[in-house]
Design a protein around this motif. Structure first.
Motif, short mmCIF file in Angstrom:
data_model
loop_
_atom_site.label_atom_id
_atom_site.label_comp_id
_atom_site.label_asym_id
_atom_site.label_seq_id
_atom_site.Cartn_x
_atom_site.Cartn_y
_atom_site.Cartn_z
N HIS A 158 79.62 16.64 126.08
CA HIS A 158 79.87 17.86 126.86
C HIS A 158 79.66 19.08 125.95
O HIS A 158 80.41 19.27 124.99
N LEU A 159 78.62 19.86 126.26
CA LEU A 159 78.33 21.07 125.48
C LEU A 159 78.37 22.31 126.38
O LEU A 159 77.72 23.33 126.09
N GLY A 160 79.12 22.23 127.48
CA GLY A 160 79.21 23.36 128.40
C GLY A 160 79.80 24.60 127.74
O GLY A 160 80.65 24.50 126.87
N SER A 161 79.29 25.79 128.14
CA SER A 161 79.81 27.08 127.66
C SER A 161 79.83 27.18 126.14
O SER A 161 80.88 27.35 125.52
N ASN A 162 78.64 27.05 125.53
CA ASN A 162 78.54 27.16 124.07
C ASN A 162 77.44 28.12 123.62
O ASN A 162 77.02 28.10 122.48
N ASN A 163 76.97 28.95 124.58
CA ASN A 163 75.94 29.94 124.26
C ASN A 163 74.67 29.28 123.71
O ASN A 163 74.08 29.74 122.74
N LEU A 164 74.27 28.18 124.34
CA LEU A 164 73.06 27.46 123.93
C LEU A 164 71.86 28.01 124.69
O LEU A 164 72.01 28.51 125.80
N SER A 165 70.67 27.88 124.07
CA SER A 165 69.47 28.35 124.77
C SER A 165 68.31 27.37 124.53
O SER A 165 68.51 26.22 124.17
N GLU A 166 67.09 27.87 124.68
CA GLU A 166 65.90 27.00 124.67
C GLU A 166 65.74 26.13 123.42
O GLU A 166 65.38 24.95 123.54
#
Length: 433
Positions: free
Chosen positions: A339-347
């Motif tokens: 679970h990596l939800g809401s971690n400011n991840l992008s492309e």
């Protein structure tokens, strides 16, 4: 002529049937004198049941705990005491429910330096055979001493803090928990549930002393499988102490540290723990872990052969952290759920995970919700999924992925899920659910 009149007085309600059997009289006597002479185990099973059915639920536990094993009796005690009683949460044992909840109640309202610790210690011989799980969702601090008198000379804030610290240590669980041989689950929250208008932050202090006491206790609790310490303002220094004591724990499988204040240094200690333990589930949701902490967890993940679930939702790992975790999953073959939800991840994170989805055959569930993967990120994930047969859940809600891409991804994942379902129908497992 003289008539003699005969009168026979008779009780119309009298009947031989109402004369109690000797057995019945004996049972009445045993029930009446049970507290002084609890001779239950000398009786035949059917007589035992008759006695137990009539026993008072207010009998002292010192009498009933180790003598009465009939579930019906403990069911009566539970239902009379608590409104909601779901016995399925207690291995379908009413006796276990009674002792776990009874002990939890005492611990939740224990006031250090006020409540007599004997109240808990005297309960150990009565409940130790039945307590498998303890959920303590509040720890009361000591009663406030009138600090006007105490701190006349203390003007320095540091000394004030030291004084406050001394008055906020909580009950030390060591003597209790190390005496419970069947304890497998421990859920703790250091705080006060209903403080109302008397709210103070000091009511929520998990002190250094609390932490070192708890760390030693957990280390000694050899059968513990699940440990949860949540919403307790656990910071890096405290998590280092805990992690150090959990290294090489023989049984611990699940560790939940969600809703705390763990930062990168704490995550580094946990990265080491992942690779030096049998841990299967680690929950770090809603902490303050940035990319350095995520990189340390990724290193632990690359070396771990047991971790199956990692939850990093609501942290700050960003792409440097997300990419590191992705790279670890190119070699890791144990993790099933991430679970990596809401971690400011992008492309860039999606690009690494495209490769993961193409190569990894262990992962079944990934959650990327509430990140900024964007149109390109979505396309990268779709490419990676082209030949993937194992992923059965991929959450891309609020990730700015194109609608068509999301639809195509959903089709692949759904097909995988159906294949797994049909496979399990054809080859039902013999393992109990």
């Amino acid at each position: 002529s003289f008539y003699t009149r005969r009168c026979i007085t008779e009780d119309p309600s009298w009947s031989l049937v109402t004369v109690p059997h000797l057995t019945e009289l004996c049972i009445q006597h045993i029930v009446h004198n049970f507290e002084k002479n609890p001779i239950l185990n000398y009786l035949l099973p059917e007589h035992q049941k008759k006695v137990v059915d009539r026993l008072s639920t207010s009998l002292p536990l010192t009498v009933t705990a180790n003598i009465v094993s009939h579930e019906d009796y403990w069911k009566r005690r539970c239902i009379e005491r608590w409104q909601v009683c779901d016995v399925s949460n207690y291995g379908d044992s009413w006796k276990r429910m009674f002792f776990e909840r009874h002990l939890q109640n005492i611990l939740k309202f224990f006031i250090p330096y006020t409540t007599d610790p004997k109240e808990i210690l005297e309960l150990i011989p009565l409940c130790k055979g039945y307590v498998r799980k303890l959920e303590i969702d509040q720890f009361l601090p000591p009663l406030c001493v009138d600090q006007e008198e105490e701190s006349n000379d203390l003007t320095d804030t540091e000394e004030d803090d030291a004084l406050n610290e001394a008055y906020t240590h909580h009950y030390d669980l060591k003597d209790l928990i190390t005496a419970l041989p069947h304890l497998e689950e421990l859920h703790l929250i250091y705080g006060v549930k209903s403080c109302g208008m008397n709210f103070e932050w000091s009511l929520f202090n998990f002190t250094e002393q609390d932490c070192s006491n708890l760390a030693v206790t957990i280390k000694m609790c050899h059968n513990l499988k699940v440990f949860k310490l949540t919403r307790s303002k656990v910071d890096d220094d405290k998590i280092k102490v805990l992690a150090r004591n959990l290294l090489d724990h023989p049984c611990l499988l699940e560790l939940d540290l969600s809703h705390n204040l763990i930062r990168d240094n704490g995550a580094q200690a946990l990265g080491k723990l992942i690779s030096h333990s049998r841990l299967e589930t680690l929950n770090l949701c809603n902490n303050q872990i940035h990319h350095l902490g995520a990189q340390a967890l990724a290193q632990g993940l690359a070396e771990s052969s047991t971790l199956t679930s990692l939850n990093l939702r609501l942290n700050f790992v960003e792409d440097k952290g997300g990419e590191a975790i992705g790279r670890a999953l190119l070699t890791n073959t144990s993790l099933k759920s991430l679970h990596l939800g809401s971690n400011n991840l992008s492309e860039p994170t999606a690009a690494v995970f495209s490769q993961v989805l193409a190569q990894n055959t262990t992962l079944t569930s990934i959650n990327f919700s509430c990140n900024h993967l964007g149109l390109d990120g979505g396309k990268q994930l779709l490419e990676g999924l082209a030949n993937n047969k194992t992923l059965t859940e991929l959450d891309l809600r609020h990730t700015e992925v194109e609608q068509e891409t999301d639809f195509l991804i959903h089709q692949i994942v759904w097909a995988n899920r159906e294949a797994v379902r049909l496979g399990s129908l054809q080859h039902p497992t013999t393992e109990p659910l």
